[in-house]
Design a protein around this motif. Structure first.
Motif, mmCIF file in Angstrom:
data_model
loop_
_atom_site.group_PDB
_atom_site.id
_atom_site.type_symbol
_atom_site.label_atom_id
_atom_site.label_comp_id
_atom_site.label_asym_id
_atom_site.label_seq_id
_atom_site.Cartn_x
_atom_site.Cartn_y
_atom_site.Cartn_z
ATOM 1 N N HIS A 135 16.529 52.516 7.662
ATOM 2 C CA HIS A 135 15.386 51.682 8.037
ATOM 3 C C HIS A 135 15.621 51.131 9.439
ATOM 4 O O HIS A 135 16.404 50.183 9.613
ATOM 5 N N GLN A 195 15.478 47.353 10.294
ATOM 6 C CA GLN A 195 16.490 46.494 9.651
ATOM 7 C C GLN A 195 17.792 46.469 10.459
ATOM 8 O O GLN A 195 18.746 45.792 10.072
ATOM 9 N N LEU A 254 18.547 43.632 -4.833
ATOM 10 C CA LEU A 254 17.496 44.284 -4.041
ATOM 11 C C LEU A 254 16.222 43.461 -3.844
ATOM 12 O O LEU A 254 15.820 43.185 -2.713
ATOM 13 N N TRP A 287 16.682 40.284 -1.938
ATOM 14 C CA TRP A 287 17.074 40.621 -0.557
ATOM 15 C C TRP A 287 15.844 41.041 0.265
ATOM 16 O O TRP A 287 15.674 40.628 1.413
ATOM 17 N N LEU A 288 14.967 41.830 -0.354
ATOM 18 C CA LEU A 288 13.740 42.241 0.346
ATOM 19 C C LEU A 288 12.913 41.021 0.727
ATOM 20 O O LEU A 288 12.452 40.894 1.865
ATOM 21 N N THR A 290 14.409 40.976 4.360
ATOM 22 C CA THR A 290 13.955 42.242 4.928
ATOM 23 C C THR A 290 12.522 42.166 5.451
ATOM 24 O O THR A 290 12.240 42.564 6.587
ATOM 25 N N ARG A 335 6.355 52.856 0.809
ATOM 26 C CA ARG A 335 7.661 52.178 0.736
ATOM 27 C C ARG A 335 8.336 52.381 -0.622
ATOM 28 O O ARG A 335 9.450 52.874 -0.688
ATOM 29 N N PHE A 336 7.666 51.988 -1.690
ATOM 30 C CA PHE A 336 8.028 52.276 -3.075
ATOM 31 C C PHE A 336 6.872 51.771 -3.926
ATOM 32 O O PHE A 336 6.014 51.025 -3.411
ATOM 33 N N HIS A 349 11.649 55.701 -2.113
ATOM 34 C CA HIS A 349 12.812 55.233 -2.879
ATOM 35 C C HIS A 349 12.624 55.566 -4.351
ATOM 36 O O HIS A 349 11.490 55.554 -4.853
ATOM 37 N N GLU A 390 16.485 52.777 -7.893
ATOM 38 C CA GLU A 390 17.605 52.201 -7.150
ATOM 39 C C GLU A 390 18.311 51.121 -7.949
ATOM 40 O O GLU A 390 19.537 51.006 -7.911
ATOM 41 N N HIS A 450 18.408 57.042 -3.069
ATOM 42 C CA HIS A 450 19.159 56.314 -4.115
ATOM 43 C C HIS A 450 19.359 57.087 -5.422
ATOM 44 O O HIS A 450 20.464 57.530 -5.684
ATOM 45 N N SER A 474 24.986 51.006 0.578
ATOM 46 C CA SER A 474 23.867 50.156 0.177
ATOM 47 C C SER A 474 23.911 49.861 -1.325
ATOM 48 O O SER A 474 23.715 48.725 -1.755
ATOM 49 N N ASP A 529 21.191 54.066 4.808
ATOM 50 C CA ASP A 529 20.280 53.041 4.317
ATOM 51 C C ASP A 529 20.520 51.689 4.970
ATOM 52 O O ASP A 529 20.496 50.653 4.294
HETATM 53 N N1 GUN Z 1 13.108 49.599 -1.698
HETATM 54 C C1 GUN Z 1 11.982 49.267 -1.047
HETATM 55 N N2 GUN Z 1 12.230 48.903 0.207
HETATM 56 C C2 GUN Z 1 13.548 48.993 0.376
HETATM 57 C C3 GUN Z 1 14.411 48.757 1.487
HETATM 58 O O1 GUN Z 1 14.006 48.360 2.578
HETATM 59 N N3 GUN Z 1 15.741 48.973 1.282
HETATM 60 C C4 GUN Z 1 16.218 49.416 0.085
HETATM 61 N N4 GUN Z 1 17.530 49.614 -0.043
HETATM 62 N N5 GUN Z 1 15.436 49.640 -0.970
HETATM 63 C C5 GUN Z 1 14.108 49.436 -0.821
#
Ligand code: GUN
Ligand code: FE
Length: 419
Positions: free
Chosen positions: A66, A69, A81, A84-85, A89, A192-193, A219, A222, A258, A283, A309
């Motif tokens: 990313h 980041q 995760l 943290w987002l 993030t 993104r996911f 993703h 994960e 992942h 990661s 990552d």
């Molecule tokens: N899943 C969605 N966005 C992200 C990201 O920025 N990093 C990670 N590791 N997983 C994510």
């Protein structure tokens, strides 16, 4: 023609290492490999690059990172995760609305990637179209090649980083129009996911991927809480991968980062579709996501490559990500009572080079017909050994110890970009 002299090392297939002492690579003027020579050809009329006793090896391919980041490397590493987002993030990525700021960060990142020996990438940008085009320009300028995606995310990102469904569609088309001029960096669609994308947006992206022949990256499986959230959002899907499949996003060459919690059924779906599973060990440990079943994936014939990552991973240098993959695999061997054997250095390096370069159509290691992607490693700076080392030992040590000060030259798409 060009002639590169040195010790040639590459990993053509998983677990195999080719090591040619005092060999050479013969290139065309444009940097295409013509021959991999076991000894230096006599009397050939070529421009000579004599790297002496250094190692000439395929460069690294970072198949998941990313870019926005990069300014938050090493931050929030005590969070899982989803926290943290939200805590770090999305706020960091929001700054990339400012293209001047983006220019500075991306110039530094692109130069650093090349200096560390990464010449091919599959990269997430942020949702910002203009900053994504700036990123592509800076990668081109530095000599980094590969795929970059403007991120699509029209829900669940808080107030700071938001696009409506209509904006996301419109901006994706504007971004694709803006990509036409780049020679070495191409677009890849990047939802993104599933928690970040409405069904309407996923369906639109799947249709666009089909119409324009574009690849997709995202993703997959994960983290346990993330997987539970995806299940809530898509009650009709038995497994995570089916949320992509439902909308035409699960296809040949789709990249899924992942796959930490992908079970045998999900792994079979990955293999059937020729989806690439990108292992991001640093990661996955940092965010307490888990250790992916890489040995099982390889045994089952999945296409596995490696990703830094960043900034879930705190290591940009792919040789260090190889080290992280090996260490994670050793923990997994211990946890599985030896059933999942650890990755050897040659295997780890294969995942970080050949398996990634293959995504771009390259052959197995250094192969005639391919444009040269290589690093030249001068290992004289490492502490002197108590005995002479074989070329294989020097290669193994280099994977653990090399850094940008010992990368003497870098070649990307046939061009000498460092040294
Ligand atoms: N899943 C969605 N966005 C992200 C990201 O920025 N990093 C990670 N590791 N997983 C994510
Ligand atoms: Fe990621």
């Amino acid at each position: 023609m060009k002639l590169l002299k040195g010790n040639i090392v590459f990993a053509p297939r998983l677990g195999e290492l080719t090591a040619i002492e005092r060999g050479a690579l013969l290139l065309s003027d444009g940097g295409t490999i013509l021959d991999v020579c076991k000894c230096v050809p006599e009397g050939c009329d070529a421009e000579v690059f004599d790297y002496g006793d250094a190692l000439i090896m395929p460069s690294f391919a970072d198949m998941h990172l990313h870019a926005p980041q990069y300014p938050m490397l090493g931050m929030g590493m005590d969070l899982p995760l989803l926290d943290w987002l939200n805590a770090y993030t999305f706020k960091t990525e929001a700054r990339f609305a400012d293209t001047d700021y983006a220019r500075g960060v991306y110039r530094k990142l692109a130069r650093e990637l090349i200096a560390q020996g990464t010449t091919r990438v599959c990269m997430f940008s942020s949702l910002h179209t203009d900053a994504t085009l700036v990123l592509m320009e800076e990668l081109e300028r530095a000599g980094v090649t590969g795929f970059v995606g403007k991120v699509n995310m029209d829900r669940n990102s808080g107030a700071v980083l938001r696009e409506s469904t209509q904006e996301s569609m419109r901006e994706t088309l504007r971004w694709l129009d803006g990509c036409a001029s780049f020679a070495h960096v191409r677009p890849i669609l990047t939802p993104r996911f599933p928690p970040s994308c409405t069904d309407e947006l996923m369906a639109w992206l799947g249709k666009l991927a089909g119409e324009r022949g574009l690849s997709v990256q995202s993703h997959l499986s994960e983290n346990e809480r993330e997987i539970a959230l995806v299940r809530e959002l898509h009650p009709d899907c038995a497994q995570y991968w089916e949320t992509y499949n439902k909308y035409g996003l699960w296809k040949d060459h789709t990249i899924m980062a992942h796959c930490v919690h992908s079970d045998a059924r999900e792994r079979a779906a990955i293999r059937r579709a020729n989806v690439v599973a990108v292992h991001c060990p640093d990661s996955n440990v940092n965010l307490c996501s888990g250790v992916a079943p890489v040995r099982a994936m390889l045994r089952e014939g999945l296409w596995v490559a490696l990703g830094s990552d960043i900034a879930g991973g705190a290591l940009l240098a792919m040789n260090r990500v190889v080290g992280a993959a090996i260490r994670a695999s050793k923990l997994r061997q211990i946890q599985t009572d030896g059933a999942d054997e650890f990755l050897t250095v040659a295997e780890g390096y294969y995942l970080a080079s050949t398996a990634g370069h293959r995504y771009f159509g390259a052959g197995e290691g250094f192969v005639p017909g391919d444009a040269l992607h290589a690093i030249v490693v001068d290992d004289r700076a490492f502490a002197e050994s108590t005995r002479p080392l074989s070329l294989r030992e020097r290669f193994e040590r280099s994977i653990y110890l090399l850094d940008k000060t010992t990368i003497r030259a870098v070649w990307s798409d046939g061009r000498r970009v460092v040294g």
